[in-house]
Write a protein that holds these residues in place. Structure first.
Motif, PDB file in Angstrom:
ATOM      1  N   THR A 125      32.196  58.444  65.193  1.00 10.99           N
ATOM      2  CA  THR A 125      31.521  58.908  63.980  1.00 10.99           C
ATOM      3  C   THR A 125      32.086  58.334  62.685  1.00 10.99           C
ATOM      4  O   THR A 125      31.445  58.460  61.640  1.00 10.99           O
ATOM      5  N   ALA A 126      33.260  57.732  62.723  1.00 10.14           N
ATOM      6  CA  ALA A 126      33.800  57.077  61.521  1.00 10.14           C
ATOM      7  C   ALA A 126      33.770  55.564  61.660  1.00 10.14           C
ATOM      8  O   ALA A 126      34.442  54.851  60.912  1.00 10.14           O
ATOM      9  N   LYS A 127      32.965  55.074  62.590  1.00 10.49           N
ATOM     10  CA  LYS A 127      32.897  53.634  62.846  1.00 10.49           C
ATOM     11  C   LYS A 127      32.529  52.874  61.578  1.00 10.49           C
ATOM     12  O   LYS A 127      31.603  53.249  60.860  1.00 10.49           O
ATOM     13  N   GLY A 128      33.286  51.809  61.312  1.00  9.11           N
ATOM     14  CA  GLY A 128      33.009  50.959  60.162  1.00  9.11           C
ATOM     15  C   GLY A 128      33.639  51.419  58.864  1.00  9.11           C
ATOM     16  O   GLY A 128      33.654  50.661  57.882  1.00  9.11           O
ATOM     17  N   THR A 129      34.163  52.635  58.816  1.00 13.73           N
ATOM     18  CA  THR A 129      34.810  53.116  57.596  1.00 13.73           C
ATOM     19  C   THR A 129      36.078  52.314  57.334  1.00 13.73           C
ATOM     20  O   THR A 129      36.910  52.160  58.230  1.00 13.73           O
ATOM     21  N   PRO A 130      36.261  51.775  56.129  1.00 11.41           N
ATOM     22  CA  PRO A 130      37.476  51.014  55.842  1.00 11.41           C
ATOM     23  C   PRO A 130      38.701  51.918  55.778  1.00 11.41           C
ATOM     24  O   PRO A 130      38.665  52.981  55.146  1.00 11.41           O
ATOM     25  N   VAL A 131      39.778  51.506  56.430  1.00 10.00           N
ATOM     26  CA  VAL A 131      41.041  52.242  56.389  1.00 10.00           C
ATOM     27  C   VAL A 131      42.153  51.264  56.053  1.00 10.00           C
ATOM     28  O   VAL A 131      42.292  50.217  56.690  1.00 10.00           O
ATOM     29  N   THR A 132      42.909  51.588  55.025  1.00 12.97           N
ATOM     30  CA  THR A 132      44.045  50.770  54.596  1.00 12.97           C
ATOM     31  C   THR A 132      45.320  51.511  54.932  1.00 12.97           C
ATOM     32  O   THR A 132      45.518  52.651  54.506  1.00 12.97           O
ATOM     33  N   VAL A 133      46.203  50.872  55.710  1.00 15.17           N
ATOM     34  CA  VAL A 133      47.459  51.488  56.127  1.00 15.17           C
ATOM     35  C   VAL A 133      48.621  50.802  55.414  1.00 15.17           C
ATOM     36  O   VAL A 133      48.766  49.581  55.471  1.00 15.17           O
ATOM     37  N   ILE A 134      49.444  51.608  54.739  1.00 12.17           N
ATOM     38  CA  ILE A 134      50.671  51.111  54.110  1.00 12.17           C
ATOM     39  C   ILE A 134      51.789  51.278  55.132  1.00 12.17           C
ATOM     40  O   ILE A 134      52.315  52.368  55.313  1.00 12.17           O
ATOM     41  N   ALA A 135      52.122  50.191  55.817  1.00  9.60           N
ATOM     42  CA  ALA A 135      53.079  50.240  56.927  1.00  9.60           C
ATOM     43  C   ALA A 135      54.438  49.735  56.452  1.00  9.60           C
ATOM     44  O   ALA A 135      54.852  48.609  56.736  1.00  9.60           O
ATOM     45  N   SER A 136      55.150  50.566  55.715  1.00  6.50           N
ATOM     46  CA  SER A 136      56.458  50.168  55.199  1.00  6.50           C
ATOM     47  C   SER A 136      57.503  50.253  56.297  1.00  6.50           C
ATOM     48  O   SER A 136      57.363  51.003  57.263  1.00  6.50           O
ATOM     49  N   ARG A 137      58.570  49.466  56.144  1.00  2.44           N
ATOM     50  CA  ARG A 137      59.658  49.495  57.120  1.00  2.44           C
ATOM     51  C   ARG A 137      60.958  49.007  56.490  1.00  2.44           C
ATOM     52  O   ARG A 137      60.943  48.205  55.550  1.00  2.44           O
ATOM     53  N   GLY A 138      62.080  49.514  57.025  1.00  2.00           N
ATOM     54  CA  GLY A 138      63.388  49.214  56.454  1.00  2.00           C
ATOM     55  C   GLY A 138      63.837  47.794  56.665  1.00  2.00           C
ATOM     56  O   GLY A 138      64.598  47.239  55.866  1.00  2.00           O
ATOM     57  N   GLY A 139      63.404  47.160  57.769  1.00  2.00           N
ATOM     58  CA  GLY A 139      63.761  45.780  58.061  1.00  2.00           C
ATOM     59  C   GLY A 139      62.529  44.914  58.112  1.00  2.00           C
ATOM     60  O   GLY A 139      61.519  45.214  57.477  1.00  2.00           O
ATOM     61  N   SER A 140      62.605  43.841  58.883  1.00  2.44           N
ATOM     62  CA  SER A 140      61.448  42.977  59.080  1.00  2.44           C
ATOM     63  C   SER A 140      61.151  42.865  60.568  1.00  2.44           C
ATOM     64  O   SER A 140      62.068  42.662  61.366  1.00  2.44           O
ATOM     65  N   TYR A 141      59.887  42.997  60.897  1.00  2.00           N
ATOM     66  CA  TYR A 141      59.437  42.936  62.290  1.00  2.00           C
ATOM     67  C   TYR A 141      58.328  41.901  62.442  1.00  2.00           C
ATOM     68  O   TYR A 141      57.513  41.976  63.350  1.00  2.00           O
ATOM     69  N   GLU A 142      58.323  40.944  61.533  1.00  2.00           N
ATOM     70  CA  GLU A 142      57.292  39.913  61.530  1.00  2.00           C
ATOM     71  C   GLU A 142      57.478  38.955  62.711  1.00  2.00           C
ATOM     72  O   GLU A 142      58.575  38.858  63.278  1.00  2.00           O
ATOM     73  N   PRO A 143      56.406  38.252  63.097  1.00  2.00           N
ATOM     74  CA  PRO A 143      56.529  37.274  64.184  1.00  2.00           C
ATOM     75  C   PRO A 143      57.661  36.281  63.920  1.00  2.00           C
ATOM     76  O   PRO A 143      57.795  35.749  62.819  1.00  2.00           O
ATOM     77  N   GLY A 144      58.489  36.083  64.936  1.00  4.51           N
ATOM     78  CA  GLY A 144      59.606  35.154  64.817  1.00  4.51           C
ATOM     79  C   GLY A 144      60.914  35.794  64.420  1.00  4.51           C
ATOM     80  O   GLY A 144      61.972  35.162  64.520  1.00  4.51           O
TER      81      GLY A 144
END
Length: 216
Positions: A125-144
């Motif tokens: 029922t919420a299909k297509g609704t835009p959702v923005t997530v602020i995913a903060s973190r203490g370190g870095s978990y980026e690729p590599g």
């Protein structure tokens, strides 16, 4: 006018929370664009959603006419959360990383709003609704990076919001937030500052782009 559902889950106040500060930048821009709009705000740290109980769970899988009084009461709380999600034109989520995943309060809210046959399943029922997530973190978990295998926030929330609920998901990721507080990370402070500034700018830009999109 447009309705924004804003969920915060950090245990810290805005002055000490990257996710709250960035979410506030997003919301401020949103409100500038929608001065007569509605913001539904839930601070899950101040007022936690109840953990899913057997009554709340089983009520979601049975006909309301068959509910016991306990099931009816528990399910009524779930419906409140579900209807807020369904009625929103956009959703903003503050999701800091705690011990490699999301706060338990945010997980409890998700357990309430995920309902097979309604918000999840063949026709969410919420299909297509835009959702923005602020995913903060203490370190870095980026690729590599060395901690890439421990990134359990974006992959989990992608499975929930994009795959299960069918929502239009975007992330903003302020990282290295522990750098100013951990002497072992002191050399990373400039990278933290750059990440924070970019996240704040991205929040305003995304909020403006989203309001333009919804108005089109």
């Amino acid at each position: 006018m447009a309705t924004l559902l804003h969920i915060d889950s950090s245990v810290f106040p805005t002055s000490a929370s990257a996710s709250r500060a960035v979410a506030e930048a997003f919301r401020s821009t949103w409100e500038e664009q929608h001065p007569n709009g509605t913001v539904i705000y839930r601070d899950l740290s101040a007022v936690p959603a109840p953990h899913l109980t057997a009554d709340a769970h089983t009520a979601g899988l049975s006909d309301p006419s068959e509910h016991t009084p306990e099931q009816a009461a528990a399910f009524a709380e779930r419906v409140t959360f579900i209807e807020e999600l369904e009625q929103a034109d956009a959703v903003l989520i503050g999701a800091p990383m705690y011990n490699y995943t999301i706060p338990s309060t945010l997980k409890a809210w998700l357990d309430n709003v995920i309902l097979i046959g309604r918000t999840a399943g063949a026709t969410p029922t919420a299909k297509g609704t835009p959702v923005t997530v602020i995913a903060s973190r203490g370190g870095s978990y980026e690729p590599g990076t060395p901690r890439e295998p421990y990134e359990y926030v974006r992959n989990y929330l992608t499975a929930i919001f994009a795959d299960a609920l069918g929502m239009d998901l975007e992330f903003i990721v302020p990282e290295l937030t522990m750098a100013p507080h951990n002497p072992a990370m002191s050399e990373l402070v400039p990278l933290y500052q750059a990440s924070r500034e970019k996240a704040l700018a991205d929040a305003s830009l995304k909020a403006k782009a989203l309001t333009d999109r919804l108005a089109a």
